[in-house]
Design a protein around this motif. Structure first.
Motif, PDB file in Angstrom:
ATOM      1  N   THR A  38       0.789  -1.170   0.105  1.00 42.27           N
ATOM      2  CA  THR A  38       0.062  -0.084  -0.043  1.00 42.27           C
ATOM      3  C   THR A  38       1.098   1.273   0.180  1.00 42.27           C
ATOM      4  O   THR A  38       0.669   2.177  -0.809  1.00 42.27           O
ATOM      5  CB  THR A  38      -0.893  -0.083   1.164  1.00 42.27           C
ATOM      6  N   LEU A  39       1.863   1.224   0.803  1.00 41.80           N
ATOM      7  CA  LEU A  39       2.731   2.389   0.772  1.00 41.80           C
ATOM      8  C   LEU A  39       3.507   2.587  -0.290  1.00 41.80           C
ATOM      9  O   LEU A  39       3.959   3.557  -0.760  1.00 41.80           O
ATOM     10  CB  LEU A  39       3.504   2.480   2.195  1.00 41.80           C
ATOM     11  N   ASN A  40       4.078   1.540  -0.931  1.00 39.45           N
ATOM     12  CA  ASN A  40       4.915   1.446  -2.066  1.00 39.45           C
ATOM     13  C   ASN A  40       3.941   1.998  -3.175  1.00 39.45           C
ATOM     14  O   ASN A  40       4.984   2.494  -4.314  1.00 39.45           O
ATOM     15  CB  ASN A  40       5.293   0.134  -2.454  1.00 39.45           C
ATOM     16  N   ASN A  41       2.894   2.204  -3.229  1.00 43.84           N
ATOM     17  CA  ASN A  41       1.919   2.652  -4.404  1.00 43.84           C
ATOM     18  C   ASN A  41       1.788   4.088  -4.029  1.00 43.84           C
ATOM     19  O   ASN A  41       1.082   4.886  -4.904  1.00 43.84           O
ATOM     20  CB  ASN A  41       0.377   1.908  -4.365  1.00 43.84           C
ATOM     21  N   LEU A  42       2.454   4.732  -3.120  1.00 49.90           N
ATOM     22  CA  LEU A  42       2.253   6.158  -2.776  1.00 49.90           C
ATOM     23  C   LEU A  42       3.597   6.910  -3.016  1.00 49.90           C
ATOM     24  O   LEU A  42       4.424   6.862  -2.358  1.00 49.90           O
ATOM     25  CB  LEU A  42       1.621   6.495  -1.229  1.00 49.90           C
ATOM     26  N   TYR A  43       3.639   7.443  -4.335  1.00 48.73           N
ATOM     27  CA  TYR A  43       4.975   8.161  -4.712  1.00 48.73           C
ATOM     28  C   TYR A  43       4.461   9.304  -5.606  1.00 48.73           C
ATOM     29  O   TYR A  43       3.625   9.284  -6.370  1.00 48.73           O
ATOM     30  CB  TYR A  43       5.892   6.928  -5.279  1.00 48.73           C
ATOM     31  N   PHE A  44       5.613  10.489  -5.639  1.00 50.02           N
ATOM     32  CA  PHE A  44       5.236  11.514  -6.358  1.00 50.02           C
ATOM     33  C   PHE A  44       5.700  11.002  -7.842  1.00 50.02           C
ATOM     34  O   PHE A  44       4.859  11.450  -8.867  1.00 50.02           O
ATOM     35  CB  PHE A  44       5.856  12.706  -5.868  1.00 50.02           C
ATOM     36  N   ILE A  99      10.012   8.425  -5.879  1.00 49.32           N
ATOM     37  CA  ILE A  99      10.242   9.727  -4.897  1.00 49.32           C
ATOM     38  C   ILE A  99       8.925  10.021  -4.088  1.00 49.32           C
ATOM     39  O   ILE A  99       7.898   9.919  -4.573  1.00 49.32           O
ATOM     40  CB  ILE A  99      10.546  10.656  -5.793  1.00 49.32           C
ATOM     41  N   GLY A 100       9.556   9.941  -2.620  1.00 53.51           N
ATOM     42  CA  GLY A 100       8.255  10.345  -1.826  1.00 53.51           C
ATOM     43  C   GLY A 100       8.599  11.288  -1.214  1.00 53.51           C
ATOM     44  O   GLY A 100       9.559  12.327  -1.523  1.00 53.51           O
ATOM     45  N   LEU A 101       7.765  11.744   0.128  1.00 54.15           N
ATOM     46  CA  LEU A 101       8.250  12.959   0.595  1.00 54.15           C
ATOM     47  C   LEU A 101       9.111  13.024   1.736  1.00 54.15           C
ATOM     48  O   LEU A 101       9.839  13.882   1.845  1.00 54.15           O
ATOM     49  CB  LEU A 101       6.688  13.238   1.602  1.00 54.15           C
ATOM     50  N   TRP A 102       9.553  11.756   2.420  1.00 50.73           N
ATOM     51  CA  TRP A 102      10.567  11.840   3.354  1.00 50.73           C
ATOM     52  C   TRP A 102      11.707  10.843   2.730  1.00 50.73           C
ATOM     53  O   TRP A 102      12.837  10.792   3.227  1.00 50.73           O
ATOM     54  CB  TRP A 102      10.009  10.878   4.571  1.00 50.73           C
ATOM     55  N   SER A 212       3.471  20.310  -4.947  1.00 51.96           N
ATOM     56  CA  SER A 212       3.873  18.759  -5.362  1.00 51.96           C
ATOM     57  C   SER A 212       3.583  18.584  -7.081  1.00 51.96           C
ATOM     58  O   SER A 212       4.135  17.945  -7.714  1.00 51.96           O
ATOM     59  CB  SER A 212       3.381  17.784  -4.398  1.00 51.96           C
ATOM     60  N   THR A 213       2.366  19.108  -7.327  1.00 57.77           N
ATOM     61  CA  THR A 213       1.600  18.705  -8.349  1.00 57.77           C
ATOM     62  C   THR A 213       2.361  19.439  -9.553  1.00 57.77           C
ATOM     63  O   THR A 213       2.802  19.092 -10.620  1.00 57.77           O
ATOM     64  CB  THR A 213       0.195  19.113  -8.373  1.00 57.77           C
ATOM     65  N   VAL A 214       2.588  20.789  -9.155  1.00 60.06           N
ATOM     66  CA  VAL A 214       3.454  21.683 -10.547  1.00 60.06           C
ATOM     67  C   VAL A 214       4.632  21.029 -10.542  1.00 60.06           C
ATOM     68  O   VAL A 214       5.208  20.829 -11.473  1.00 60.06           O
ATOM     69  CB  VAL A 214       3.099  23.059  -9.857  1.00 60.06           C
ATOM     70  N   LEU A 215       5.431  20.891  -9.435  1.00 59.99           N
ATOM     71  CA  LEU A 215       6.661  20.393  -9.586  1.00 59.99           C
ATOM     72  C   LEU A 215       7.052  19.312 -10.315  1.00 59.99           C
ATOM     73  O   LEU A 215       7.855  19.064 -11.428  1.00 59.99           O
ATOM     74  CB  LEU A 215       7.507  20.205  -7.944  1.00 59.99           C
ATOM     75  N   PHE A 216       6.297  18.030  -9.934  1.00 55.95           N
ATOM     76  CA  PHE A 216       6.439  16.946 -10.797  1.00 55.95           C
ATOM     77  C   PHE A 216       6.194  16.903 -12.060  1.00 55.95           C
ATOM     78  O   PHE A 216       6.367  16.160 -13.173  1.00 55.95           O
ATOM     79  CB  PHE A 216       6.209  15.805  -9.685  1.00 55.95           C
ATOM     80  N   SER A 217       4.939  17.724 -12.450  1.00 54.88           N
ATOM     81  CA  SER A 217       4.467  17.877 -13.608  1.00 54.88           C
ATOM     82  C   SER A 217       5.399  18.372 -14.553  1.00 54.88           C
ATOM     83  O   SER A 217       5.576  18.077 -15.848  1.00 54.88           O
ATOM     84  CB  SER A 217       3.071  18.647 -13.471  1.00 54.88           C
ATOM     85  N   ILE A 218       6.002  19.389 -14.299  1.00 56.70           N
ATOM     86  CA  ILE A 218       7.279  20.140 -14.892  1.00 56.70           C
ATOM     87  C   ILE A 218       8.321  19.205 -15.033  1.00 56.70           C
ATOM     88  O   ILE A 218       8.781  19.151 -16.353  1.00 56.70           O
ATOM     89  CB  ILE A 218       7.737  21.437 -14.238  1.00 56.70           C
ATOM     90  N   SER A 233      11.900   6.364 -18.704  1.00 58.03           N
ATOM     91  CA  SER A 233      10.300   6.753 -18.449  1.00 58.03           C
ATOM     92  C   SER A 233      10.072   7.423 -17.075  1.00 58.03           C
ATOM     93  O   SER A 233      10.718   6.869 -16.088  1.00 58.03           O
ATOM     94  CB  SER A 233       9.387   5.589 -18.901  1.00 58.03           C
ATOM     95  N   LEU A 234       9.376   8.327 -17.094  1.00 54.27           N
ATOM     96  CA  LEU A 234       8.815   9.062 -15.865  1.00 54.27           C
ATOM     97  C   LEU A 234       7.451   9.193 -15.679  1.00 54.27           C
ATOM     98  O   LEU A 234       6.837   9.559 -16.967  1.00 54.27           O
ATOM     99  CB  LEU A 234       9.632  10.727 -15.897  1.00 54.27           C
ATOM    100  N   SER A 235       7.066   8.663 -14.718  1.00 59.37           N
ATOM    101  CA  SER A 235       5.554   8.598 -14.424  1.00 59.37           C
ATOM    102  C   SER A 235       5.210   9.319 -12.886  1.00 59.37           C
ATOM    103  O   SER A 235       6.062   9.002 -12.115  1.00 59.37           O
ATOM    104  CB  SER A 235       5.231   7.175 -14.500  1.00 59.37           C
ATOM    105  N   MET A 236       4.141   9.892 -12.993  1.00 59.54           N
ATOM    106  CA  MET A 236       3.619  10.358 -11.682  1.00 59.54           C
ATOM    107  C   MET A 236       2.527   9.513 -10.917  1.00 59.54           C
ATOM    108  O   MET A 236       1.835   8.619 -11.830  1.00 59.54           O
ATOM    109  CB  MET A 236       2.895  11.639 -12.016  1.00 59.54           C
ATOM    110  N   GLY A 237       2.759   9.274  -9.833  1.00 62.35           N
ATOM    111  CA  GLY A 237       1.891   8.462  -8.880  1.00 62.35           C
ATOM    112  C   GLY A 237       0.484   9.119  -8.789  1.00 62.35           C
ATOM    113  O   GLY A 237       0.218  10.013  -8.332  1.00 62.35           O
TER     114      GLY A 237
END
Length: 337
Positions: A38-44, A99-102, A212-218, A233-237
């Motif tokens: 569950t926590l592994n699927n939470l990433y930016f 990449i996560g928050l911590w 967070s949305t703008v940063l990783f979208s850029i 490849s780069l993908s957003m969570g």
């Protein structure tokens, strides 16, 4: 509205505040435990290096034109190829990085399924430095990097630091909001103070989510197309961004209801307190066709005011058939209202 109504009025924003806190906690727990799916699927963002290659699928001219389109003028296609060639030869690289928050997690990919093998130790104000993570700080690979690399990393570090602080303040403000919610049951003053922290929690939750949305979208839009030619490849969570924006929605709804509880839902009873001191005046209106005793000096309609005569002396100064213990209005005439 009494205490029961006051409790019912506070219940809705209280539940919304708790829901917002749970969403923020999920954002913070992302990429912190390798054994939790569950926590592994939470990433930016996820960086997939499984198919990395130093030979791009596009021509040198196309790559350089693409770099210029995004304002990257001091990088050539040959620079990119040289850096990726050295990364490709490094056998310690994982198939992907999240990449996560911590912190971040890495792992391998088999049969199109990702398997997280390790997560970094949680660190405050974390930002993902690829060359530090990949252990290439002391390598001459940085000689191949453009001159603007350090400038870009400084901006990314500053934005990541602000994002971390915003999430932390939102988390603390939401907890304080929950604690003060108990006092909001007692009075409107409690609701007023709670609303202030609800506003603070909403502003920082929204600011962190937008950052967070703008940063990783850029990152995805500016680097994703270029690196895709080299098998990266780069993908957003989706899950973590769903959690952070749900936190914003719950926080906003809680703020609206806390504000409503300041203006309405008083905890005082309109029927008075234990000492029978009514807080609202109740006036009884007389219904039509009722009767009431005549007061002093009032006589029925059509009658004249009787003349006052002194009592006869033969009866000792009293009228006969007069009982002083009788009610003063026992035989008093009534008038029609």
């Amino acid at each position: 509205m009494g205490k029961a109504g006051r409790v019912a009025c506070i219940f809705t924003p209280y539940v919304l505040t708790i829901a917002s806190l749970i969403c923020i906690i999920f954002v913070g727990l992302g990429c912190t435990k390798s054994s939790s799916n569950t926590l592994n699927n939470l990433y930016f963002m996820r960086i997939n290096l499984q198919n990395i290659t130093s030979e791009g699928s596009e021509t040198v001219t196309e790559i350089e034109n693409l770099l210029e389109e995004y304002g990257i003028t001091d990088v050539s296609a040959q620079n990119v190829s040289d850096v990726l060639s050295k990364l490709q030869d490094d056998s310690t690289l994982a198939d992907f990085y999240q990449i996560g928050l911590w912190g971040y997690c890495d792992g391998d990919i088999s049969n199109n399924k990702t398997n997280v093998t390790e997560c970094s130790k949680p660190k405050s104000e974390f930002y993902f430095d690829p060359f530090s993570v990949w252990g290439l700080d002391s390598s001459d690979i940085k000689d191949e990097l453009p001159s603007g690399y350090n400038k870009v990393m400084k901006i990314y570090k500053a934005v990541s630091k602000w994002m971390f602080i915003a999430y932390l303040v939102a988390f603390i403000a939401t907890i304080v909001e929950i604690v003060l919610g108990f006092f909001a049951i007692c009075s409107r003053w409690g609701s007023c103070v709670t609303t202030i922290f609800a506003l603070l929690a909403f502003l920082f939750t929204a600011a962190a989510s937008i950052t967070s949305t703008v940063l990783f979208s850029i990152f995805k839009s500016s680097l994703g197309t270029t690196l895709k030619a080299y098998g990266i490849s780069l993908s957003m969570g989706k899950n973590i961004f769903a959690a952070t924006w749900l936190a914003v929605a719950f926080s906003l709804a809680a703020l609206i209801f806390w504000t409503f509880s300041v203006c309405c839902c008083s905890g005082r009873s309109p029927y008075g307190d234990r000492n029978n001191n009514a807080t609202r005046g109740v006036t009884a209106e007389k219904a039509p066709y009722t009767y009431e005793p005549l007061g002093a000096g009032q006589v029925p309609y059509g009658h004249q005011q009787p003349t006052s005569y002194p009592p006869p002396a033969a009866h000792g100064g009293q009228y006969p058939m007069t009982n002083t213990n009788q009610r003063s209005n026992a035989y008093e005439p009534f008038r029609h209202s």
